[in-house]
Design an enzyme around this catalytic site. Structure first.
Site, PDB file in Angstrom:
ATOM      1  N   GLY A  13       0.819  -1.224   0.000  1.00 53.97           N
ATOM      2  CA  GLY A  13       0.000   0.000   0.000  1.00 53.97           C
ATOM      3  C   GLY A  13       0.840   1.256   0.000  1.00 53.97           C
ATOM      4  N   LYS A  77       5.583  21.625 -10.386  1.00 55.12           N
ATOM      5  CA  LYS A  77       6.978  21.364 -10.787  1.00 55.12           C
ATOM      6  C   LYS A  77       7.115  21.605 -12.294  1.00 55.12           C
ATOM      7  CE  LYS A  77      10.261  17.640 -11.519  1.00 55.12           C
ATOM      8  NZ  LYS A  77      10.647  16.255 -11.328  1.00 55.12           N
ATOM      9  N   THR A 338      11.515   9.380 -12.136  1.00 53.19           N
ATOM     10  CA  THR A 338      10.849   8.511 -13.109  1.00 53.19           C
ATOM     11  C   THR A 338      10.169   7.276 -12.508  1.00 53.19           C
ATOM     12  OG1 THR A 338      13.093   7.712 -13.493  1.00 53.19           O
ATOM     13  CG2 THR A 338      12.133   9.117 -15.173  1.00 53.19           C
TER      14      THR A 338
HETATM   15  C1  LIG Z   1      15.888   7.740  -2.223  1.00 55.38           C
HETATM   16  C2  LIG Z   1      14.685   7.615  -3.087  1.00 55.38           C
HETATM   17  C3  LIG Z   1      14.123   8.757  -3.662  1.00 55.38           C
HETATM   18  C4  LIG Z   1      13.016   8.644  -4.505  1.00 55.38           C
HETATM   19  N1  LIG Z   1      12.527   9.763  -5.118  1.00 55.38           N
HETATM   20  C5  LIG Z   1      11.541   9.630  -6.038  1.00 55.38           C
HETATM   21  C6  LIG Z   1      11.037  10.740  -6.732  1.00 55.38           C
HETATM   22  O1  LIG Z   1      11.437  11.878  -6.507  1.00 55.38           O
HETATM   23  N2  LIG Z   1      10.082  10.534  -7.666  1.00 55.38           N
HETATM   24  C7  LIG Z   1       9.587   9.285  -7.943  1.00 55.38           C
HETATM   25  O2  LIG Z   1       8.751   9.130  -8.842  1.00 55.38           O
HETATM   26  N3  LIG Z   1      10.002   8.230  -7.237  1.00 55.38           N
HETATM   27  C8  LIG Z   1      10.955   8.355  -6.306  1.00 55.38           C
HETATM   28  N4  LIG Z   1      11.387   7.272  -5.615  1.00 55.38           N
HETATM   29  C9  LIG Z   1      10.688   5.998  -5.795  1.00 55.38           C
HETATM   30  C10 LIG Z   1       9.382   6.051  -5.020  1.00 55.38           C
HETATM   31  O3  LIG Z   1       9.630   6.214  -3.659  1.00 55.38           O
HETATM   32  C11 LIG Z   1       8.589   4.783  -5.237  1.00 55.38           C
HETATM   33  O4  LIG Z   1       8.557   4.450  -6.593  1.00 55.38           O
HETATM   34  C12 LIG Z   1       7.171   4.954  -4.781  1.00 55.38           C
HETATM   35  O5  LIG Z   1       7.118   5.477  -3.498  1.00 55.38           O
HETATM   36  C13 LIG Z   1       6.452   3.662  -4.817  1.00 55.38           C
HETATM   37  O6  LIG Z   1       6.953   2.792  -3.835  1.00 55.38           O
HETATM   38  P1  LIG Z   1       6.287   1.378  -3.716  1.00 55.38           P
HETATM   39  O7  LIG Z   1       4.834   1.565  -3.550  1.00 55.38           O
HETATM   40  O8  LIG Z   1       6.772   0.535  -4.825  1.00 55.38           O
HETATM   41  O9  LIG Z   1       6.942   0.783  -2.371  1.00 55.38           O
HETATM   42  P2  LIG Z   1       6.649   1.124  -0.829  1.00 55.38           P
HETATM   43  O10 LIG Z   1       6.207   2.512  -0.621  1.00 55.38           O
HETATM   44  O11 LIG Z   1       7.852   0.672  -0.069  1.00 55.38           O
HETATM   45  O12 LIG Z   1       5.421   0.184  -0.458  1.00 55.38           O
HETATM   46  C14 LIG Z   1       5.593  -1.187  -0.221  1.00 55.38           C
HETATM   47  C15 LIG Z   1       4.339  -1.741   0.436  1.00 55.38           C
HETATM   48  O13 LIG Z   1       4.442  -3.142   0.544  1.00 55.38           O
HETATM   49  C16 LIG Z   1       4.057  -3.506   1.844  1.00 55.38           C
HETATM   50  N5  LIG Z   1       4.691  -4.775   2.205  1.00 55.38           N
HETATM   51  C17 LIG Z   1       5.991  -5.130   2.028  1.00 55.38           C
HETATM   52  N6  LIG Z   1       6.203  -6.349   2.546  1.00 55.38           N
HETATM   53  C18 LIG Z   1       4.997  -6.777   3.025  1.00 55.38           C
HETATM   54  C19 LIG Z   1       4.553  -7.934   3.687  1.00 55.38           C
HETATM   55  N7  LIG Z   1       5.383  -8.949   3.996  1.00 55.38           N
HETATM   56  N8  LIG Z   1       3.257  -8.022   4.053  1.00 55.38           N
HETATM   57  C20 LIG Z   1       2.392  -7.023   3.783  1.00 55.38           C
HETATM   58  N9  LIG Z   1       2.750  -5.893   3.179  1.00 55.38           N
HETATM   59  C21 LIG Z   1       4.044  -5.768   2.800  1.00 55.38           C
HETATM   60  C22 LIG Z   1       4.512  -2.355   2.721  1.00 55.38           C
HETATM   61  O14 LIG Z   1       3.853  -2.354   3.972  1.00 55.38           O
HETATM   62  C23 LIG Z   1       4.095  -1.182   1.832  1.00 55.38           C
HETATM   63  O15 LIG Z   1       2.721  -0.928   2.027  1.00 55.38           O
HETATM   64  C24 LIG Z   1      12.459   7.368  -4.746  1.00 55.38           C
HETATM   65  C25 LIG Z   1      12.983   6.235  -4.117  1.00 55.38           C
HETATM   66  C26 LIG Z   1      14.097   6.340  -3.302  1.00 55.38           C
HETATM   67  C27 LIG Z   1      14.658   5.111  -2.667  1.00 55.38           C
END
Ligand SMILES: Cc1cc2nc3c(=O)[nH]c(=O)nc-3n(C[C@H](O)[C@H](O)[C@H](O)COP(=O)(O)OP(=O)(O)OC[C@H]3O[C@@H](n4cnc5c(N)ncnc54)[C@H](O)[C@@H]3O)c2cc1C
Length: 498
Positions: A13, A77, A338
């Site tokens: 999420g 932006k 991105t």
């Molecule tokens: C340093 C950094 C800077 C960034 N800056 C940018 C930016 O400027 N612009 C941009 O577009 N993107 C950026 N990103 C990327 C961006 O943060 C992510 O693409 C975006 O937030 C989506 O993350 P996500 O949903 O894939 O993962 P997350 O936000 O980590 O979500 C993962 C989910 O999986 C759940 N989960 C994991 N394991 C389990 C489990 N065992 N059981 C139940 N639930 C679980 C967690 O609870 C969470 O809800 C950046 C990333 C980093 C590392």
């Protein structure tokens, strides 16, 4: 929606998970979309700068801009300001606007170089949003003459929450719990998830948005990782929010090149996001942390948080009945914001393939995988362009980046530009030729020979044309409100959902 995938389960999420759940619930009303997330694990909570395509997503999801900006402490932006990338003290903008024609006698950049009149200022003065950014102004694009693109900055945690409300309103279901086990089907796909409290969740299609854990595609299906760290060696980031200072709200992200990486500055309406992305092979974590704190222009609001990652992506993105979106599928450093764009891109293709009818064929899935892998590679090349053109030799990172062997695809593009002034584009590009020009120009990297067709225009005519274009842009920008004022006006407006 395809009958083969009656029950869709989104794992995670964060921004990727809730973007997916909202989009699926909107595209397939009445279908079964269940999202599982664990508050105990939480979300990454960074990712505050976006790419203009996010506006298309919001349009499809019927999201009102004012509602969204208000809910996420968002700002506008226009692009990114790059400081110290070519050399200390130099800066340029990559904004989402154009420089007029790119080739032939009307090519603005070509004539700008040919006439070389210092009174014209930098090439960026020929680009409307770059001039807006440099003067801290903002207004929505109005007509053909004032056309440009824009994106947003927002609080990533608030954004996930905003989408969650929307997804639940549209019929998605949320299950709170930590996944501890995954049961497989006979064909190798995923049959069900098991939660820590013993509950199980069955599904036909699993969308893995579990972040860096890559719970299904990586850990369960063991899909190999294509490692880009040879080209993009950054592998850590310190992130820290800071108090907003009294300075005007910048309508752009700033990326400042440092000794072993770069620092971001992202202005939100209530605070400023700061971070330092760095290569641990060239600097230790403590020194990198100190460099972040030295960059910050407001009081830190929390202790800096360290994040670790490897740049690259899973070899395939869709395997059996598992599709990975977001960090679970791969990560390129956030220099050009991105990641959320890549989530959106995968999601758009996925929704097309899930339309009513038979399940996607193996060929369709394979085409999806090829297309996503190409997008990652194209963006990798674009990011690498920012580094490899540097004139800096003052630290190990910059010496390595300036001499590295480039991917063939990028080497060819650089060759085409240098030899003939051609901004070659492959398929599946994330950035158009104008964006490539912005980086070449900003890094003072030009073709070896001028295009002879530029001489079809008398130099006086070219000079007059450039002065006119610049003056028109300057007077348009001078009449615009500041970013602060414009945003205040938007936030005061009640949105559709209020
Ligand atoms: C340093 C950094 C800077 C960034 N800056 C940018 C930016 O400027 N612009 C941009 O577009 N993107 C950026 N990103 C990327 C961006 O943060 C992510 O693409 C975006 O937030 C989506 O993350 P996500 O949903 O894939 O993962 P997350 O936000 O980590 O979500 C993962 C989910 O999986 C759940 N989960 C994991 N394991 C389990 C489990 N065992 N059981 C139940 N639930 C679980 C967690 O609870 C969470 O809800 C950046 C990333 C980093 C590392």
């Amino acid at each position: 929606m395809s009958k083969a995938y009656k029950r869709m389960v989104v794992v995670g999420g964060g921004a990727a998970g809730w973007m997916t759940a909202t989009a699926l619930a909107t595209a397939f009303p009445g279908s079964s979309v269940e999202l599982v997330e664990s508050e105990e694990i939480g979300i990454i909570g960074v990712g505050e700068a976006t790419f203009p395509s996010i506006r298309n997503l919001h349009k499809l999801l019927d999201i009102d801009e004012a509602d969204f900006l208000r809910a996420t402490n968002g700002t506008y932006k226009l692009g990114i300001e790059f400081c110290n990338w070519r050399a200390h003290g130099e800066r340029y903008f990559h904004t989402f606007g154009d420089f007029g024609a790119l080739s032939g006698p009307l090519a603005v950049w070509g004539q700008h170089r040919r006439v070389a009149d210092p009174a014209l200022g930098p090439l960026g003065d020929q680009c409307l949003p770059s001039m807006m950014a440099s003067q801290g102004r903002f207004q929505l694009p109005s007509d053909q003459a004032n056309a440009f693109n824009y994106a947003y900055h927002f609080d990533a945690v608030l954004y996930a929450g905003f989408l969650r409300t929307l997804a639940l309103k549209r019929g998605a279901r949320r299950t709170e719990g930590r996944i501890v086990d995954v049961a497989r089907r006979a064909d190798g796909g995923v049959a069900r998830l098991k939660l820590a409290d013993g509950r199980t969740i069955d599904g036909d299609l699993f969308i893995d948005c579990s972040g860096f854990a890559s719970l299904l595609l990586g850990r369960t299906l063991e899909e190999p990782f294509v490692d880009f760290s040879h080209w993009l060696p950054v592998d850590r980031a310190w992130a820290c929010p800071a108090e907003r200072t009294g300075t005007a709200l910048a309508p752009y992200t700033r990326a400042t090149a440092l000794e072993a990486g770069w620092a971001w500055r992202i202005p939100l309406s209530n605070r400023t996001g700061h971070g330092h992305v760095f290569a641990s092979r060239y600097i230790d974590e403590e020194r990198a942390r100190d460099q972040l704190l030295a960059q910050m222009d407001g009081e830190p609001l929390a202790e800096p948080r360290l994040l670790r990652f490897t740049t690259g992506h899973r070899e395939r993105f869709w395997v059996h009945n598992v599709v990975a979106l977001g960090l679970s599928s791969g990560f390129l450093e956030p220099l050009e914001s991105t990641s959320i764009f890549l989530v959106q891109s995968g999601l758009g293709r996925l929704i097309e393939l899930l339309q009513p009818g038979p399940a996607p064929t193996a060929q369709m899935v394979s085409a999806y995988n090829t297309s996503m892998a190409r997008q990652f590679a194209r963006i990798r090349d674009f990011i690498l362009l920012h580094y490899c053109l540097t004139a800096r030799r003052d630290s190990k990172l910059w010496r390595a980046m300036s001499t590295m062997e480039l991917p063939e695809t990028l080497a060819f593009k650089i060759h085409a530009w240098r030899q003939a002034g051609v901004l070659h584009q492959y398929d599946e590009e994330g950035f158009d030729a104008t964006s490539w020009l912005a980086i070449h120009a900003g890094m003072d990297h030009w073709p070896d020979r001028a295009d002879p067709s530029l001489r079809d225009m008398p130099p006086d005519t070219a000079l007059r044309g450039l002065h006119l274009r610049r003056d028109q842009i300057a007077s348009t920008v001078a009449a615009m409100p500041t970013h602060d004022d414009f945003l205040r006006g938007v936030l005061a407006r009640r949105g559709l959902n209020n």
